[in-house]
Design an enzyme around this catalytic site. Structure first.
Site, short mmCIF file in Angstrom:
data_model
loop_
_atom_site.label_atom_id
_atom_site.label_comp_id
_atom_site.label_asym_id
_atom_site.label_seq_id
_atom_site.Cartn_x
_atom_site.Cartn_y
_atom_site.Cartn_z
N ASP A 147 0.84 -1.20 0.00
CA ASP A 147 0.00 0.00 0.00
C ASP A 147 0.87 1.25 0.00
O ASP A 147 1.97 1.24 -0.57
CB ASP A 147 -0.93 -0.03 1.22
N HIS A 220 -3.87 6.04 3.17
CA HIS A 220 -4.53 4.82 2.70
C HIS A 220 -3.90 3.58 3.32
O HIS A 220 -4.60 2.67 3.80
CB HIS A 220 -4.45 4.77 1.17
N SER A 530 -10.94 -1.10 -1.17
CA SER A 530 -9.66 -1.01 -0.46
C SER A 530 -9.85 -1.25 1.03
O SER A 530 -8.94 -1.70 1.72
CB SER A 530 -9.02 0.37 -0.66
#
Length: 754
Positions: A147, A220, A530
């Protein structure tokens, strides 16, 4: 006598000739420049072809490169995820390389993109410690996350109470910009970063807004890592929303972070390098909340890397993508990976838009309303306040401040990000925003941490509000009413929570990720597959901690066959985009049920060779199979391979037309179940939403001893024309009175696409 006309004619002719010559030279220069321009390629090699005189694959790789170019630079060599390397080549060099001995594939670089507090309670994880004490909430299971990095200071990565790092761990904590080995601990046991591929394509990293280290500047990666395996943090919330104790699905698992995404770009060459390293580091689960479109398995580097991980017993969990609600929009579809879609929780963030005519339209918002007056404001549709093209969707600088100032603005979804629209309204002087779904978005609502008071409404509500704005005779007004967090009915689309998920966040970005957003938060609420992917990754880690010898396929089977497809009142799960009953196209096998998954009774297991037989059924050549498997595998000429024989926990049936129409058509699926529970007898049941398709199951009763395998065949027969939609759905279940082993059925006529 001198004549100007006589002079002009040859002069203009000369200019024309010179112009043509110059253009030809320019075009030739452009073509030559294009031919010489280097791009990144990922090269898959047949390791069996390496000359015996060479003692290491990296030496062979360099000799291959030197045979076609003296200037080609090596980015990475790979030996676990694939056999091969990545390099920079001109198009002509790439063509030459394809013809070299031992070269299986030369694939161009591909860019991927990155695709809670109540979730553990909602999924029943608070029961697992008592029911399965051996799970210890994933203790000593290692989850590797590909990520945007990690914010190590987050309390979600506190290692209080954690024992020594597992002796099997081979990874490390890499130092870099604002990150040292001391940022890791017994919870966050590894952190690495990969950017050679990114820089080769995009140029040097902009270190004014990016960290050349595992540190997360986007948020994220921190969010997904803490969702999968974050430690318990009391009092977590975003501006008071979703308050409670935040913990990951496997809150005692270890976290290893592999930073592969930079400025929303994740290069395939970097992803492969991270997977190669994660396999070597001995992770148990790889979680990749990334997407880049669906292509053939042997052309998809992420799928090829996942196959290698699967062979090592590593579970690979990926995001299904965020391109729904249309059919056939999934990504990461290889059968050896877990593909996770996004569903909602039994928690919502309700708000409503109250119009001047007294009508109220419900929506969602992450805004507590404390600083927003209850009085009405003038209300305007962004399309009627345009300063330039793009006003309807509130693109940057598209709104006229004179028409917007002091008003609530209705913006349409599409083109730019949802939070960017709010910023555009605020910069133009608007006091609030209503964000209306497009028809393609349906009724699915996503709450965002906008920079101004805002509410999102579905397509139908947006259409009605626009009608009010266009037909009202007197000035139009509206107010936004906010209610805060409420626990309501679950309306999932897919199989794991992914909408409005609260988890840890970076302190280097605001909750909207906009440059103008200077707010800083410990936790953020984000939506998308996600977010659903790390939920599945964490639950898979829990299962792996209880059953360490289970294969990745057995773990996936347990998650699928125990998923639920109805609410507690027996009604089908709703598709939140249409508000109609869901089908396997929306929910897959159903919504994940971790407690049930830890006691599935039976599983559909698979080996690497089973997947290769599946590729044989797809008529893959030996070279294509070797590109996926990294070894030679021969499809036997006398063997009748069938895609319907893949021992998958679902049934995808396609009735193909014949020359005279459909007539009587039969499709057979063969499956094998493995008993992972107590001895017992299972009986089959099934249902379909169309009576013209007949199902028979042979045998329809299976008796198992412990660890015993039993096979069965399902025959689907139809003699009628297809339904108008060309699709039908159903479910097949095996039950011993205690365990229910369920599988979705999807039936398609023709190609399966409308």
């Amino acid at each position: 006598m001198f004549s100007m006309e006589a002079f002009k004619k040859p002069f203009f002719a000369t200019i024309f000739v010179l112009f043509v010559v110059v253009c030809d030279v320019s075009l030739a220069t452009i073509e030559k420049t294009t031919e010489n321009r280097k791009s990144t390629y990922i090269v898959h090699v047949a390791k069996s072809e390496m000359p015996a005189s060479l003692n290491h694959h990296s030496v062979w790789h360099k000799s291959i490169m030197k045979s076609i170019s003296n200037s080609a630079e090596m980015l990475y060599t790979y030996d676990n995820a694939i056999h091969g390397f990545s390099t920079r080549l001109t198009p002509e060099e790439a063509r030459l390389l394809k013809n070299q001995t031992g070269i299986l594939k030369v694939l161009p670089e591909k860019i991927y993109k990155p695709l809670t507090t109540r979730t553990p309670h909602f999924l029943g994880l608070d029961k697992i410690a008592d029911m399965f004490p051996e799970s210890n909430m994933g203790y000593d299971t290692i989850i590797g996350l590909l990520d945007t990095g990690v914010w190590p200071e987050s309390k979600s990565f506190d290692d209080a109470g954690m024992g020594p790092i597992p002796s099997s761990w081979r990874g490390k904590c890499e130092s870099g910009d604002n990150f040292t080995a001391s940022n890791c601990n017994k919870k966050l046991i590894g952190a690495r970063f990969f950017l050679k591929g990114y820089e080769a394509t995009n140029g040097p990293l902009n270190e004014t807004n990016q960290s050349r280290s595992p540190r997360d500047v986007d948020g994220h990666g921190t969010h997904t890592a803490s969702t999968a395996a974050g430690s318990a943090v009391e009092g977590a919330s975003l501006f008071g929303y979703a308050s409670g104790t935040a913990r990951g699905m496997a809150s005692r698992a270890r976290v290893a972070v592999y930073k592969v995404c930079w400025e929303d770009k994740c290069a395939a060459s970097d992803i492969l390098a991270a997977m190669d390293t994660a396999i070597s580091d001995n992770v148990h689960v790889i979680s990749a909340s990334l997407g880049g479109g669906a292509v053939d398995y042997d052309e998809e580097n992420l799928a090829i890397g996942a196959f290698a991980a699967m062979e090592k017993g590593i579970i690979v969990s990926t995001a299904a993508g965020n391109d729904g609600p249309s059919h056939f929009s999934l990504q990461n579809v290889a059968p050896w990976m877990i593909t996770v879609g996004a569903g909602t929780l039994d928690r919502d963030f309700p708000a409503y838009v109250k119009l001047g005519n007294g009508q109220n339209y419900s929506g969602v918002s992450i805004y507590d309303g404390n600083s927003f007056p209850k009085n009405s404001y003038s209300f305007i549709y962004a399309g009627n306040a345009s300063a330039k093209l793009g006003a309807k969707v509130c693109e940057t600088d598209s709104l006229d401040p004179e028409k917007v100032k002091g008003k609530i603005v209705l913006c349409d979804r599409g083109d730019n990000s949802r939070v960017e629209k709010g910023l555009v309204v605020k910069l133009a002087g608007g006091v609030g925003m209503v964000l209306a779904n497009a028809e393609s978005d349906g009724e699915e609502l996503v709450a965002d941490a906008h920079v101004l008071p805002a509410a999102a409404v579905g397509f139908k509500a947006g259409k009605a509000i626009k009608m009010y704005l266009s037909s009202a005779r007197k000035p139009t007004t509206a107010t936004l009413v906010f209610h805060g967090t409420m626990v309501e009915i679950l309306k999932p689309d897919f199989i794991a929570p992914g909408v409005n998920i609260l988890a840890a966040f970076t302190k280097l970005a605001g909750p909207t990720n906009l440059a103008q957003d200077d707010r800083r938060v410990d936790f953020n609420i984000i939506s998308g597959t996600s977010m659903s992917c790390p939920h599945a990754s964490g639950v898979a880690a829990l299962i792996k901690s209880v059953y360490p010898n289970w294969s990745p396929a057995a773990v996936r089977s347990a998650l699928m066959t125990t998923a639920y497809t109805t609410y507690s009142n027996g009604q089908k799960l709703l598709d939140s985009a249409t508000h109609g009953p869901s089908t396997p196209f929306e929910v897959g096998a159903g919504h994940v049920n971790p407690v049930a998954a830890l006691n599935p009774g039976l599983v559909y297991d698979l080996t690497a060779d089973d997947y290769l037989n599946f590729l044989c059924a797809l008529n893959y050549t030996p070279e294509r199979i070797e590109a996926v498997a990294r070894r030679k595998y021969k499809c036997l000429a006398h063997e009748q391979y069938s895609v319907t024989d893949l021992n998958y926990p679902s049934f995808g049936v396609v009735f193909k037309p014949t020359a005279g129409g459909y007539g009587e058509t039969t499709v057979k699926h063969r499956r094998t179940l493995t008993n992972v529970g107590a001895e017992g007898t299972y009986k089959v049941s099934f249902s379909l939403d169309i009576p013209s398709v007949k199902i028979t199951v042979e045998p329809n009763v299976l008796s198992f001893n412990k660890n015993e395998k039993k096979s069965f065949t399902v025959t689907f027969t139809t003699s009628d024309s297809p339904p108008p939609s060309n699709f039908s759905f159903g479910r097949l279940e095996w039950s011993n009175g205690k365990n229910v082993v369920g599988s979705p059925i999807s039936i398609a006529w023709g190609s399966g696409r409308d």
